[in-house]
Scaffold this motif. Structure first.
Motif, PDB file in Angstrom:
ATOM      1  N   TYR A  51      33.331  55.423  27.839  1.00 32.42           N
ATOM      2  CA  TYR A  51      33.016  54.105  28.384  1.00 32.42           C
ATOM      3  C   TYR A  51      32.523  53.173  27.280  1.00 32.42           C
ATOM      4  CZ  TYR A  51      30.765  50.366  30.925  1.00 32.42           C
ATOM      5  OH  TYR A  51      30.388  49.127  31.369  1.00 32.42           O
ATOM      6  N   LYS A  52      31.637  53.655  26.435  1.00 38.95           N
ATOM      7  CA  LYS A  52      31.084  52.827  25.362  1.00 38.95           C
ATOM      8  C   LYS A  52      32.181  52.369  24.404  1.00 38.95           C
ATOM      9  CE  LYS A  52      27.431  52.696  21.909  1.00 38.95           C
ATOM     10  NZ  LYS A  52      26.292  53.417  21.317  1.00 38.95           N
ATOM     11  N   ARG A  53      33.126  53.266  24.051  1.00 40.96           N
ATOM     12  CA  ARG A  53      34.237  52.878  23.175  1.00 40.96           C
ATOM     13  C   ARG A  53      35.072  51.765  23.792  1.00 40.96           C
ATOM     14  NH1 ARG A  53      34.899  58.378  22.785  1.00 40.96           N
ATOM     15  NH2 ARG A  53      36.772  58.308  24.092  1.00 40.96           N
ATOM     16  N   HIS A  54      35.359  51.900  25.086  1.00 40.88           N
ATOM     17  CA  HIS A  54      36.152  50.882  25.769  1.00 40.88           C
ATOM     18  C   HIS A  54      35.397  49.561  25.886  1.00 40.88           C
ATOM     19  CE1 HIS A  54      39.722  53.169  26.910  1.00 40.88           C
ATOM     20  NE2 HIS A  54      38.904  54.209  26.988  1.00 40.88           N
ATOM     21  N   LEU A  55      34.109  49.644  26.146  1.00 38.78           N
ATOM     22  CA  LEU A  55      33.293  48.433  26.243  1.00 38.78           C
ATOM     23  C   LEU A  55      33.260  47.694  24.908  1.00 38.78           C
ATOM     24  CD1 LEU A  55      31.360  46.702  27.966  1.00 38.78           C
ATOM     25  CD2 LEU A  55      29.510  48.180  27.181  1.00 38.78           C
ATOM     26  N   LEU A  56      33.085  48.417  23.833  1.00 37.52           N
ATOM     27  CA  LEU A  56      33.063  47.780  22.512  1.00 37.52           C
ATOM     28  C   LEU A  56      34.422  47.187  22.165  1.00 37.52           C
ATOM     29  CD1 LEU A  56      30.878  50.386  20.561  1.00 37.52           C
ATOM     30  CD2 LEU A  56      30.179  48.130  21.399  1.00 37.52           C
ATOM     31  N   ALA A  57      35.487  47.878  22.532  1.00 37.40           N
ATOM     32  CA  ALA A  57      36.833  47.349  22.283  1.00 37.40           C
ATOM     33  C   ALA A  57      37.062  46.076  23.086  1.00 37.40           C
ATOM     34  CB  ALA A  57      37.884  48.398  22.627  1.00 37.40           C
ATOM     35  N   GLU A  58      36.614  46.049  24.342  1.00 41.04           N
ATOM     36  CA  GLU A  58      36.768  44.851  25.173  1.00 41.04           C
ATOM     37  C   GLU A  58      36.011  43.677  24.560  1.00 41.04           C
ATOM     38  OE1 GLU A  58      35.872  41.840  28.185  1.00 41.04           O
ATOM     39  OE2 GLU A  58      34.390  43.132  27.236  1.00 41.04           O
ATOM     40  N   ARG A  59      34.823  43.926  24.106  1.00 44.69           N
ATOM     41  CA  ARG A  59      34.036  42.854  23.477  1.00 44.69           C
ATOM     42  C   ARG A  59      34.740  42.321  22.228  1.00 44.69           C
ATOM     43  NH1 ARG A  59      28.041  45.591  23.892  1.00 44.69           N
ATOM     44  NH2 ARG A  59      27.775  45.270  26.136  1.00 44.69           N
ATOM     45  N   GLU A  60      35.358  43.216  21.491  1.00 43.73           N
ATOM     46  CA  GLU A  60      36.060  42.817  20.274  1.00 43.73           C
ATOM     47  C   GLU A  60      37.309  41.982  20.592  1.00 43.73           C
ATOM     48  OE1 GLU A  60      38.654  45.251  17.082  1.00 43.73           O
ATOM     49  OE2 GLU A  60      36.623  45.995  17.392  1.00 43.73           O
ATOM     50  N   LEU A  61      38.026  42.337  21.645  1.00 39.64           N
ATOM     51  CA  LEU A  61      39.281  41.668  21.978  1.00 39.64           C
ATOM     52  C   LEU A  61      39.112  40.406  22.826  1.00 39.64           C
ATOM     53  CD1 LEU A  61      41.418  44.811  22.808  1.00 39.64           C
ATOM     54  CD2 LEU A  61      41.650  43.303  20.829  1.00 39.64           C
ATOM     55  N   ARG A  62      38.012  40.292  23.537  1.00 40.39           N
ATOM     56  CA  ARG A  62      37.824  39.198  24.487  1.00 40.39           C
ATOM     57  C   ARG A  62      38.026  37.830  23.848  1.00 40.39           C
ATOM     58  NH1 ARG A  62      36.396  37.766  29.117  1.00 40.39           N
ATOM     59  NH2 ARG A  62      34.775  38.346  30.470  1.00 40.39           N
ATOM     60  N   GLN A  63      37.416  37.593  22.706  1.00 35.98           N
ATOM     61  CA  GLN A  63      37.524  36.283  22.069  1.00 35.98           C
ATOM     62  C   GLN A  63      38.946  36.022  21.583  1.00 35.98           C
ATOM     63  OE1 GLN A  63      35.037  33.924  22.230  1.00 35.98           O
ATOM     64  NE2 GLN A  63      36.780  32.650  21.667  1.00 35.98           N
ATOM     65  N   ALA A  64      39.617  37.045  21.081  1.00 37.63           N
ATOM     66  CA  ALA A  64      40.997  36.871  20.640  1.00 37.63           C
ATOM     67  C   ALA A  64      41.900  36.476  21.810  1.00 37.63           C
ATOM     68  CB  ALA A  64      41.508  38.148  19.978  1.00 37.63           C
ATOM     69  N   VAL A  65      41.670  37.083  22.965  1.00 39.16           N
ATOM     70  CA  VAL A  65      42.448  36.738  24.165  1.00 39.16           C
ATOM     71  C   VAL A  65      42.153  35.293  24.572  1.00 39.16           C
ATOM     72  CG1 VAL A  65      42.722  37.227  26.628  1.00 39.16           C
ATOM     73  CG2 VAL A  65      42.678  39.100  24.989  1.00 39.16           C
TER      74      VAL A  65
END
Length: 86
Positions: free
Chosen positions: A18-32
């Motif tokens: 879950y933590k890996r996915h959460l960090l990945a989402e935070r990283e990608l959110r601004q790019a999206v």
């Protein structure tokens, strides 16, 4: 405050995943969010982008308003919608 709690290996793996996915989402959110205006100008709708990303339609409505992207249809709800016919 510290505890001596240790989760089971299955639970620890679940939490780590879950933590890996959460960090990945935070990283990608601004790019999206940065890519969204160009995609909307190219014809992508709020609903299209919401379906593709899993974000809500409102996220993309706000981006469209912020970037002054013309609506593809008149609003049906909210302050910008015409009053109901009597």
């Amino acid at each position: 405050m510290s505890s001596d709690y240790t989760p089971s290996p299955e639970t620890a793996a679940l939490f780590a995943r879950y933590k890996r996915h959460l960090l990945a989402e935070r990283e990608l959110r601004q790019a999206v969010k940065d890519a969204a205006p160009a995609e909307m100008r190219a014809g992508g709708t709020v609903s299209d982008l919401a379906e593709l990303t899993g974000m809500t339609r409102e996220v993309f409505r706000r981006i469209a308003r912020e970037h002054e992207i013309d609506r593809l249809r008149p609003p049906t709800h909210g302050k910008d919608a015409p009053p109901p016919a009597s």
